[in-house]
Write an enzyme that holds these catalytic residues in place. Structure first.
Site, PDB file in Angstrom:
ATOM      1  N   ARG A  14     -12.701 -39.929  16.509  1.00  0.00           N
ATOM      2  CA  ARG A  14     -14.079 -40.263  16.313  1.00  0.00           C
ATOM      3  C   ARG A  14     -14.543 -39.122  15.252  1.00  0.00           C
ATOM      4  NH1 ARG A  14     -18.993 -38.025  17.760  1.00  0.00           N
ATOM      5  NH2 ARG A  14     -20.723 -39.250  18.002  1.00  0.00           N
ATOM      6  N   LYS A  40     -16.575 -30.138  14.635  1.00  0.00           N
ATOM      7  CA  LYS A  40     -17.059 -29.143  15.552  1.00  0.00           C
ATOM      8  C   LYS A  40     -16.899 -27.861  15.592  1.00  0.00           C
ATOM      9  CE  LYS A  40     -17.168 -33.022  18.973  1.00  0.00           C
ATOM     10  NZ  LYS A  40     -16.636 -33.576  20.276  1.00  0.00           N
TER      11      LYS A  40
END
Ligand code: PMM
Length: 264
Positions: A243, A204
């Site tokens: 994840r 991210k």
């Protein structure tokens, strides 16, 4: 949990697995690399992303889910929509991963309750198109805990069994980099909600900022080592799952943490 985004536009792997065949191959590779779950999504949730319609979402995910589940892979469907969740469960998905925690489409909770499958409820404050305008908190950890606790109440009311619910702080969703680090530093406080915690930090943009060269963020293909560092720390803090886009490095990190835990 390994990620397969069957999308043309996800921030880190968008377009790479947009054809069903390549998405299926990717899911099988993640499984072979140690992912216990493969998370299949058809709609990008990157900041600013526009919505697609439900027919298109189903067209993207159903063939991929069908093949992966037939091959013995445990598949989660990453969707905010009840109709997509229902179609994905019919195709063999075993878990529903809802980034909106039941807020985007309340009927999704009924679909999950009827199916009796595990449910991942992520902290969410609104659609990706303008979610960063909602990244305003006094105490981010306390507010995320409170808002997730309210989701648990709605989840209970829909008839989903508590022991099937996993919670997720929703890193990057209506959160700045500072908010993400605060949440990662206090996973123990999220755990006081009494449910397993899933952490989605992989590649991210807050990692791109952390690793920036001057004012140039590190590109998403070169955030893997930092992702694995978070996997190790999250596992050590007791997270239930991470994840991630690459399964092998994170699966190895989890084994290291487990070995140290066993020695302790
Ligand atoms: N992040 C993304 C998509 N789905 N689901 C959960 N439960 N948690 C997350 O943090 C999460 C998610 C966005 O990342 P991607 O574009 O790399 O899939």
């Amino acid at each position: 949990m390994g990620v397969v985004n069957v999308t043309p536009d996800s921030f880190s792997d968008g377009g790479r697995h947009f054809e069903a065949g390549s998405a299926i191959d990717r899911g099988l590779a993640l499984h072979a690399d140690g992912a216990d779950i493969v998370d299949v999504g058809g709609e990008s949730t990157r900041p600013g992303a526009a919505r697609i319609d439900v027919e298109e979402e189903l067209r993207r995910v159903v063939p991929v889910i069908r093949e992966l589940s037939a091959a013995g892979v445990t598949v989660s469907i990453d969707t905010m929509r009840s109709a997509t969740a229902a179609g994905a469960l019919d195709a063999g998905a075993a878990i529903v991963n809802d980034v909106s925690g039941g807020l985007a489409d309340p009927k999704l909770l009924d679909v999950v309750a009827d199916a009796g499958v595990p449910y991942v409820a992520m902290h969410w404050r609104g659609p990706s198109a303008d979610m960063q305008s909602r990244a305003s908190y006094g105490d981010v950890v306390a507010e995320v805990c409170d808002e997730l606790a309210r989701r648990l109440t709605a989840i209970d009311a829909a008839g989903i069994k508590r022991d099937l619910v996993v919670l997720d702080p929703g890193l990057g969703f209506a959160k700045t980099a500072t908010h993400n680090w605060e949440l990662l530093a206090h996973l123990d406080r999220l755990a006081t909600l009494g449910r397993p915690i899933l952490v989605g930090a992989s590649r991210k943009s807050f990692l791109g900022s952390l690793l920036a060269d001057g004012d140039q963020p590190r590109d998403s293909d070169h955030r893997e080592d930092a992702t694995v560092a978070i996997t190790a720390l999250a596992a050590n803090a007791g997270a239930w799952a991470v994840r991630v886009h690459e399964a092998r490095p994170s699966a190895d990190a989890v084994r290291v943490v487990a070995a140290i835990g066993a020695a302790r």
